[in-house]
Structure formats: C-alpha cells, structure tokens
Design an enzyme around this catalytic site. Sequence first.
Site, PDB file in Angstrom:
ATOM      1  N   GLU A   1      -3.427 -31.053  -8.361  1.00  0.00           N
ATOM      2  CA  GLU A   1      -2.782 -29.780  -8.679  1.00  0.00           C
ATOM      3  C   GLU A   1      -1.374 -29.715  -8.107  1.00  0.00           C
ATOM      4  O   GLU A   1      -1.089 -30.319  -7.063  1.00  0.00           O
ATOM      5  CB  GLU A   1      -3.564 -28.582  -8.142  1.00  0.00           C
ATOM      6  CG  GLU A   1      -4.683 -28.084  -9.038  1.00  0.00           C
ATOM      7  CD  GLU A   1      -6.020 -28.660  -8.677  1.00  0.00           C
ATOM      8  OE1 GLU A   1      -6.996 -28.416  -9.408  1.00  0.00           O
ATOM      9  OE2 GLU A   1      -6.103 -29.380  -7.659  1.00  0.00           O
ATOM     10  N   THR A   2      -0.538 -28.969  -8.804  1.00  0.00           N
ATOM     11  CA  THR A   2       0.770 -28.570  -8.308  1.00  0.00           C
ATOM     12  C   THR A   2       0.837 -27.053  -8.380  1.00  0.00           C
ATOM     13  O   THR A   2       0.394 -26.445  -9.357  1.00  0.00           O
ATOM     14  CB  THR A   2       1.895 -29.201  -9.139  1.00  0.00           C
ATOM     15  OG1 THR A   2       1.857 -30.629  -8.959  1.00  0.00           O
ATOM     16  CG2 THR A   2       3.266 -28.690  -8.714  1.00  0.00           C
TER      17      THR A   2
END
Length: 295
Positions: free
Chosen positions: A52-53
């Site tokens: 994830e970002t």
Amino acid sequence: MDERDVEGPRVLRYAAFSAVPEGGNPAGVVLDAAGMDDAAMLAVAARVGYSETAFVTPPPEGLAAPEGRGFTLRFFSPVAEVPFCGHATVATAAALAARTGPGELVFATPAGTVPVSVAGTEAGGPRVTLGSVAPHTEDIAGADVAPFLDALGWRPQELDASLPPRIAYAGARHLVLAAATRERLARLSYDFDRLRALMLARDLTTLQLVWRDTRDATVFHVRDPFPVGGVVEDPATGAAAAALGGYLRELGLVPDDARLTLHQGVELGRPSELTVELRQGDTRVYVSGAAVPIG
C-alpha cells in the site's frame, strides 16, 4: 528517505511495525496529494510497488482534531484502493511526526475516523498507536470456508477448533483461519488466482492466518495472503491485527482488558511485531508499533 518520482509527487518510504528498515512492512507515503485524482494515486502506488501507499490531503470540514493535526488519508495497493490500511497509517503518522513532532493526529479514512498517537522516539523510530473503527465479526458456514481451505491446501483437521473461522472487520474485512500447529502456518503455498477470486466474492482484504502460541496465550504468529492487492503475502498487517483483536474480544477468547503480541513477516525475511491492546469500555482496538524510514 524521500524521493521525487520521475513522473509524480514526492514519495516517502517507511517500514512499519519494525525498528529497522529491513523489517516490517514497507509503505509509500505522499504527504501532499492535494489535486491528485484516483487514477493518479493508483499510478503512483503501482510505481512504488509496495502493498500500500498512503495519500494525505486536507481534512474534511468538521473533523474533530487538534489544530493542524487532522488529515484525510486514502490507501492504494498497486491494483486498487483499499478502505483501510494499518501499516500505511503507522508509516504516515511517523512521517508527519518527523515534521511536526510527536502527539495526537486524526485521520479521516474511507472506513471512518482513526485517531493516532505518536509517542516519543524508540530506538530507530517513533512508537505509533492507531485506534480502529468499531470492529465486528460475521459467521461463515463451514461449506463457505471449505473453498478457502482448498485454495490454501489446508485440511479441516489442521484448524484449531478453539479459534473458529469468522470474517472479522475493523476497517477492512478479513477471514480469520487458525492453524492447529506452528508448522501448518509456516507452510504457505496457495492458488493465487483462485484465492483472489474467492476473496473478491466475499469482499475480503486479506486472510488472517493465525497460530496461538501454546506457551503464552497472549502471543500469536500470523500470516496474511493479499492476492486482491496483487501481493502474495503481507509482512505486517495492522488492519488485520485490529480485526483479530475485535474477533478475540467478541468471542470471549481474551479478557476485556488485554495486551497481545503478534509476530508476522518471519517467513518473508521481514520480521514484524504488532501490539494489539483492548481496553475495557472502549469499542476501538488499538494497534501499535515502531516505524522507520527506508533509506
């Protein structure tokens, strides 16, 4: 460490739930995502390549937060947006604290409002604690569990009957499956496409595969397949840790006041440690850990 991507905004990279950059779960953090649309955020997340970002934008009107310490936070895997991500929340809080100092933060996320506390600095990084949205669990029939076991290559007799299968939620949905032995948990090889299809049909973010330590009932070893995000396995999953805490409390498997330790990422060579805290009279589940820059 921060980096100006060739075709995008500045991305900070942090390892969450570890005091060293070689451990924990890497997350990208974009502290100024104002003006980015969904396609731009997804493109950055795909380039970064982490599970994830996180993308930070100004808070919505009316968010109750200390002055200058409220934000909107969204999360993208390389292939899709997810409603909540614990390790990227921890990474974002550490990145913000590096600029504004420790203290209280409040994030408006797609799953709800998440309060976060950043306390001092441990060896290698600050200690970050997030409070989940209200958790709950859902029953799942044995006939519906069977395809998941088949995709994992697990047999029903390899499950721990004292920790029954449930779908647990604390911002995202996770199927909790408990292995009867540490050895069963350690052997993970699954049908990626089949498990992904099963998870999408149930709107699951990860599977929370667990083994409860027979020497200490407050210690769990966990693994989290994440094919819906394009990732075989997560090395540290804060959202699933919160969901597990809610599951254990709702089923009466731990006291109303409990402090649990989750070990994850060992088999991936990125050992992580997540602390899960339950507080009597408080519906939230609190998940904490260290976070350090990757550089």
